[in-house]
Design a protein around this motif. Structure first.
Motif, short mmCIF file in Angstrom:
data_model
loop_
_atom_site.label_atom_id
_atom_site.label_comp_id
_atom_site.label_asym_id
_atom_site.label_seq_id
_atom_site.Cartn_x
_atom_site.Cartn_y
_atom_site.Cartn_z
N THR A 62 0.62 -1.10 -0.12
CA THR A 62 -0.12 0.05 0.14
C THR A 62 0.75 1.24 -0.04
OG1 THR A 62 -0.06 0.47 2.57
CG2 THR A 62 -1.85 -1.34 1.43
N ALA A 63 0.45 2.31 -0.35
CA ALA A 63 1.05 3.46 -0.23
C ALA A 63 1.64 3.98 1.10
CB ALA A 63 0.23 4.72 -0.85
N GLU A 64 0.84 3.77 2.11
CA GLU A 64 1.17 3.67 3.49
C GLU A 64 2.37 2.94 4.02
OE1 GLU A 64 -1.80 3.27 2.65
OE2 GLU A 64 -2.77 5.23 2.65
N GLU A 65 2.42 1.93 3.54
CA GLU A 65 3.59 0.96 3.72
C GLU A 65 4.90 1.55 2.84
OE1 GLU A 65 1.45 -3.24 4.35
OE2 GLU A 65 1.55 -2.64 2.22
N MET A 66 4.77 1.94 1.65
CA MET A 66 5.81 2.40 1.04
C MET A 66 6.41 3.61 1.60
SD MET A 66 6.20 0.66 -1.78
CE MET A 66 6.85 1.75 -3.25
N ARG A 67 5.60 4.63 2.15
CA ARG A 67 6.12 5.85 2.86
C ARG A 67 6.81 5.26 4.27
NH1 ARG A 67 1.60 8.48 0.30
NH2 ARG A 67 0.00 7.54 1.98
N ALA A 68 6.16 4.33 4.69
CA ALA A 68 6.88 4.03 6.04
C ALA A 68 8.39 3.30 5.79
CB ALA A 68 5.88 2.71 6.79
N CYS A 69 8.54 2.82 4.71
CA CYS A 69 9.73 2.35 4.23
C CYS A 69 10.88 3.53 3.77
CB CYS A 69 9.58 1.21 3.16
SG CYS A 69 8.77 -0.25 3.77
N GLY A 70 10.28 4.66 3.75
CA GLY A 70 11.21 5.78 3.41
C GLY A 70 11.02 6.19 2.02
N PHE A 71 10.20 5.68 1.13
CA PHE A 71 9.87 6.04 -0.02
C PHE A 71 9.19 7.52 0.05
CE2 PHE A 71 10.93 1.84 -0.61
CZ PHE A 71 11.42 1.72 -2.01
N LYS A 72 9.35 8.51 -0.88
CA LYS A 72 8.91 9.67 -1.21
C LYS A 72 7.92 9.46 -2.35
CE LYS A 72 9.61 14.42 -2.17
NZ LYS A 72 10.92 15.54 -2.64
N ALA A 73 6.59 9.76 -2.16
CA ALA A 73 5.61 10.06 -3.24
C ALA A 73 5.77 10.92 -4.23
CB ALA A 73 4.29 9.95 -2.44
N VAL A 74 5.72 10.52 -5.46
CA VAL A 74 6.12 11.59 -6.49
C VAL A 74 4.89 11.72 -7.73
CG1 VAL A 74 8.50 11.75 -6.29
CG2 VAL A 74 7.59 10.20 -7.79
N GLY A 75 4.01 10.41 -7.55
CA GLY A 75 2.93 10.33 -8.67
C GLY A 75 1.76 11.40 -8.20
N LYS A 76 1.29 11.96 -9.24
CA LYS A 76 0.34 12.85 -9.03
C LYS A 76 -1.16 12.01 -9.42
CE LYS A 76 2.60 17.15 -10.37
NZ LYS A 76 2.48 18.46 -11.43
N ASP A 77 -1.11 11.26 -10.43
CA ASP A 77 -2.29 10.64 -11.04
C ASP A 77 -2.34 9.16 -10.36
OD1 ASP A 77 -3.08 12.85 -12.30
OD2 ASP A 77 -1.72 12.25 -13.98
N PHE A 78 -1.26 8.60 -9.90
CA PHE A 78 -1.21 7.25 -9.46
C PHE A 78 -0.01 6.97 -8.39
CE2 PHE A 78 -0.24 7.22 -13.97
CZ PHE A 78 1.09 6.92 -13.80
N PRO A 79 0.18 6.15 -7.56
CA PRO A 79 1.23 5.79 -6.59
C PRO A 79 2.47 5.56 -7.17
CG PRO A 79 -0.89 4.53 -5.94
CD PRO A 79 -0.82 4.96 -7.55
N VAL A 80 3.28 6.53 -7.25
CA VAL A 80 4.61 6.17 -7.70
C VAL A 80 5.61 6.97 -6.56
CG1 VAL A 80 6.32 6.66 -9.58
CG2 VAL A 80 4.07 6.43 -10.15
N PHE A 81 6.85 6.17 -6.51
CA PHE A 81 7.59 6.60 -5.45
C PHE A 81 8.94 6.50 -5.69
CE2 PHE A 81 3.66 4.39 -3.77
CZ PHE A 81 3.40 5.51 -2.81
N LEU A 82 9.64 7.21 -5.24
CA LEU A 82 11.39 7.49 -5.22
C LEU A 82 11.87 6.59 -4.13
CD1 LEU A 82 12.00 10.93 -6.46
CD2 LEU A 82 11.83 8.99 -7.78
N HIS A 83 12.88 5.60 -4.41
CA HIS A 83 13.58 5.10 -3.63
C HIS A 83 14.44 5.92 -2.83
CE1 HIS A 83 16.60 2.27 -1.82
NE2 HIS A 83 15.79 1.24 -2.42
N PRO A 84 14.48 5.92 -1.54
CA PRO A 84 15.44 6.83 -0.69
C PRO A 84 16.80 7.02 -1.04
CG PRO A 84 14.65 4.93 0.54
CD PRO A 84 13.82 4.98 -0.78
N GLU A 85 17.41 5.93 -1.52
CA GLU A 85 18.89 5.85 -1.77
C GLU A 85 19.14 5.85 -3.40
OE1 GLU A 85 20.29 2.37 0.26
OE2 GLU A 85 19.78 3.16 1.94
#
Length: 418
Positions: A34-57
């Motif tokens: 889920t998006a919440e789990e991605m953020r909890a792992c340190g990923f940064k949300a960048v998608g406007k229309d759908f859930p896309v995240f940047l790897h923290p490293e």
């Protein structure tokens, strides 16, 4: 990090590895998160229309597996569904081409439910599903992939070609916004065979919608002695092909593409002659720039090539005064000017973009550079020391430059004749 989720390398990175083609970027799909789990792992949300995240490293993109549903016309008319229940196969099914619908797991195993590997081997661009027709951007993407991989022998599947024609006829292409069209155009101009982009658009009838000024060139005749290919549209794509051989700069390629755009407005009565097509092109180009967000540097070089490519071709016949005036018009007599070389490359592409002329030398390029060097060697200080002022300095400087160019050109021609 994300060890309890399924992570797959997808898209271009997998495709290009299989093609032994340079991998430019890596994209990942995450299944079961889920998006919440991605953020909890340190990923940064960048998608406007759908859930896309940047790897923290690594800063690489990780997208949640998703499906999509068409809700309105155009390429933005979609509703996306990204839940842990969405499978990898469902995510891959929404992609445009089979060669882009291959995934690789963390052990290097390929997941290819839609025959992408087979199409890579057969060198075919084929749509994944009938949902292809829902997004008009896919027409531009297929055309761009054709430009990228034409040298590898890729062709478009007949059924995909039929869908692209259907999309154009149903008005889907009309919904493309200018900014997206320009972005795809610049990407296409940077590919190895940019002319193929326009061939594909022509074949699926989208060229007349997206680039009507270019479409108008097809079927317009030119004098056979100068243009054995005769057709102006064919010539234009040949020029673009030569520009790609001479330079990887999209500025040069765009200027080459636009150089004869005025010939689509030549009166029927004077064909195949195109007297005055240079100025006519300037007027037509204005309509291009009203419709598309053409950056200033692209406008400037395109207008220069459009207006003065004929002078460049006739360089050996020009008077020294005309050469100096042309260099001045090109703004090539400033020390910080670097655009003359781009202008000359586009002109050389025009000269070579004709049937049987592809390998012909273009000494006009060196002549122009010789004239530029001679003109710029003239020192303005002695003129000022003579007491000249204002416009007198400019007039005297022009005369001195003409004399310098005349001497330099004579020497250039003498050396060539030896």
């Amino acid at each position: 990090m994300l060890n309890h989720f399924q992570i797959y390398l997808v898209g271009g990175a997998v495709r290009d590895k299989l093609l032994q083609y340079p991998v430019q970027e890596r994209d990942w799909v995450v299944v079961g998160a889920t998006a919440e789990e991605m953020r909890a792992c340190g990923f940064k949300a960048v998608g406007k229309d759908f859930p896309v995240f940047l790897h923290p490293e690594t800063k690489e993109e990780y997208a949640l597996a998703r499906t999509e549903r068409k809700t309105a016309p155009g390429y933005k008319g979609f509703a996306f569904h990204a839940e842990p229940s969405v499978t990898l196969e469902q995510d891959l099914q929404r992609r445009d081409l089979t060669i882009n619908a291959i995934a690789e797991d963390t052990n290097g195993r390929l997941i290819d439910p839609y025959g992408g590997q087979q199409d890579i081997q057969a060198r075919i661009l084929r749509h994944v599903s009938e949902a292809f027709v829902e997004d008009p951007v896919r027409i531009l993407r297929v055309a761009r992939f054709a430009a990228r991989y034409a040298h590898l022998g890729f062709t478009i599947a007949e059924e995909t070609q039929a869908l692209m024609i259907e999309m154009t006829q149903q008005g889907e292409v009309d919904a493309l916004v200018p900014e997206r069209v320009w972005a795809e155009l610049i990407k296409a101009l940077s590919e190895q065979s940019p002319q193929q982009f326009f061939r594909v658009l022509k074949e699926c009838q989208a060229l007349q919608v997206l680039f009507p000024e270019l479409d108008a060139l097809f079927g317009v005749p030119q004098p056979a002695q100068h243009h054995p290919e005769i057709d102006t549209g064919i010539h234009t794509l040949m020029v673009l092909e030569q520009a790609a051989r001479l330079s990887d700069n999209p500025l040069v390629r765009f200027a080459a593409l636009m150089h004869d755009i005025g010939k689509g407005t030549t009166p029927q009565a004077i064909l195949p002659s195109h007297h005055g097509h240079e100025q006519a092109g300037v007027n037509v180009f204005k309509s291009v720039c009203k419709r598309l967000p053409v950056p200033e540097q692209y406008k400037r070089l395109a207008l220069q090539v459009m207006s003065y490519h004929t002078n460049c071709h006739r360089a050996f016949d020009l008077k020294p005064s005309t050469l100096v005036d042309t260099l001045h018009a090109l703004d090539a007599l400033r020390k910080d000017n670097t655009s003359l070389e781009l202008f000359l490359l586009a002109c050389e592409a025009d000269a070579r973009g004709r049937t049987g002329f592809e390998e012909r030398d273009y000494p006009q390029r060196e002549l122009f550079k010789t004239a530029q060097k001679a003109a710029m060697s003239v020192n303005v200080l002695p003129l000022i020391e003579k007491g000249l002022q204002g416009s007198e300095i400019g007039e005297a400087l022009r005369i001195e430059r003409i004399h310098a160019v005349k001497t330099a050109i004579k020497s250039f021609k003498d050396n060539r004749s030896q």
